[in-house]
Design a protein around this motif. Structure first.
Motif, short mmCIF file in Angstrom:
data_model
loop_
_atom_site.label_atom_id
_atom_site.label_comp_id
_atom_site.label_asym_id
_atom_site.label_seq_id
_atom_site.Cartn_x
_atom_site.Cartn_y
_atom_site.Cartn_z
N GLY A 50 -3.31 23.57 113.26
CA GLY A 50 -4.06 24.73 112.81
C GLY A 50 -3.34 25.65 111.86
O GLY A 50 -3.86 26.72 111.52
N LEU A 51 -2.13 25.27 111.43
CA LEU A 51 -1.37 26.11 110.49
C LEU A 51 -1.37 25.46 109.11
O LEU A 51 -0.89 24.33 108.95
N LEU A 52 -1.90 26.16 108.12
CA LEU A 52 -1.97 25.63 106.76
C LEU A 52 -0.93 26.31 105.88
O LEU A 52 -0.81 27.54 105.86
N ALA A 53 -0.17 25.50 105.14
CA ALA A 53 0.79 25.99 104.15
C ALA A 53 0.69 25.06 102.95
O ALA A 53 -0.04 24.06 102.98
N SER A 54 1.42 25.37 101.88
CA SER A 54 1.33 24.58 100.63
C SER A 54 2.63 23.85 100.37
O SER A 54 3.69 24.49 100.25
N ALA A 55 2.57 22.54 100.28
CA ALA A 55 3.72 21.74 99.84
C ALA A 55 3.68 21.68 98.32
O ALA A 55 2.80 21.04 97.74
N LEU A 56 4.60 22.37 97.67
CA LEU A 56 4.58 22.47 96.21
C LEU A 56 5.51 21.48 95.53
O LEU A 56 5.49 21.34 94.31
#
Length: 350
Positions: free
Chosen positions: A317-323
């Protein structure tokens, strides 16, 4: 389906309540007050300058930033690229800090639309040295001449870092001595103002033109505003039309922007505090974070196998961005409260 019937309207699917979305501060949804203001907005044709709500928004932004005029557009990329077009001529260079959004994430539009190219200067923690900016100015017949200097405050790719006021004024002095315009990509300039403890007008003061995004930390659903002189904004209006930015009855969007300007700035310091807490938790969990760069609402962490890690967090449930292969970005915003942050920290610790 008969000729008279219309397709059934599908119900809007709500955002899952257990999801903690730290991919960007652009993911916020309009508040109930914004939705009501949008529904009740008085509108007209903005391409003709006849939308009263858009006109109010533009006048409000111009006054907040201390500029003569302002122009509402769909996005910050458009306001930046319109500013570049109105300040430069084809074949010129734009001096900008390494990692600037106008180069990294605006799809080569300075070359494709305005026919100009970037000239990068080093920017530790997103802060260019005024003397490096001066040395980057080109006047030789054998080189592309400099047409514009552009700064970014806060600097997204460096971690939401803030350029101090004295540095911005020193670079303005360079621009004046060289006879060059100075533009601010101020997508998150409200975050910079909150971190510096000054007004938006003080951040905007050194610049000939300023782009302010309403749909990031301030929380509006759509839109950015370009502010500057009346003469420049007349030209900007034409470039906006060329890029397809004439939105007609855009007051429904401007109404939300007005509330974002009214309510958004007061919430930003809380985002900054939560970002610092998240960054310190990442360090405690063994991840590499430059805490000196955590100055506003953005946190970058160096994490090998970034995409796999982000995918695993998403299942919880945790969204982050792999850049990148080893870079993950987290962005705090006003729809992340303390309880949601605690849940995110538990996932990161695990």
């Amino acid at each position: 389906m008969t000729a008279q019937s219309a397709p059934a309207v599908q119900p809007v699917q709500p955002v899952p309540s257990n999801r903690i979305d730290l991919r960007s501060d652009t993911v916020t949804v309009p508040t109930p007050e914004m939705r009501l203001a949008m529904a009740e907005a008085v509108v007209g044709d903005d391409v003709y300058g006849e939308d009263p709500t858009v006109n109010t928004l533009q006048q409000t932004v111009a006054e907040l930033l201390g500029k003569e005029a302002a122009l509402f557009m769909p996005s910050g990329s458009m306001t930046n690229q319109v500013a570049i077009a109105m300040h430069t001529s084809r074949g010129q260079e734009v001096i900008c800090a390494e990692g600037s959004h106008i180069y990294e994430w605006e799809l080569g539009m300075m070359a494709a639309f305005s026919g100009v190219v970037p000239r990068f200067v080093p920017a530790p923690l997103g802060i260019p040295d005024p003397q490096q900016v001066r040395r980057a100015v080109r006047r030789s017949i054998h080189q592309s001449p400099t047409g514009l200097i552009s700064l970014e405050n806060t600097h997204n790719k460096m971690g939401g870092t803030v350029i101090p006021l004295d540095v911005m004024h020193a670079i303005r002095a360079v621009a004046d001595e060289e006879g060059l315009p100075l533009h601010l990509d101020g997508a998150r300039m409200a975050n910079a103002a909150a971190a510096l403890g000054v007004s938006l007008k003080e951040v905007a003061a050194p610049f000939h033109s300023v782009s302010l995004c309403l749909s990031k930390g301030l929380g509006a659903p759509v839109g950015s505003v370009l502010a500057g002189s009346k003469a420049d904004l007349v030209r900007a209006h034409r470039y906006r039309k060329m890029l397809g930015g004439g939105m007609r009855q855009a007051g429904v969007l401007a109404a939300a922007g007005l509330l974002a300007l009214r309510d958004g700035p007061a919430r930003l310091k809380a985002d900054h505090v939560r970002a610092r807490r998240l960054a310190e938790t990442l360090v405690e969990a063994g991840y590499d974070v430059n805490l000196d760069a955590v100055q506003t609402n953005i946190v970058y962490a160096t994490i090998p196998g970034a995409q796999q890690k982000v995918s695993a967090w998403a299942e919880q449930g945790l969204l982050a961005s792999a850049l990148d292969v080893d870079s993950v970005r987290f962005v705090l915003h006003y729809q992340i409260d303390d309880e949601m942050l605690e849940r995110a920290l538990r996932v990161l610790r695990a």
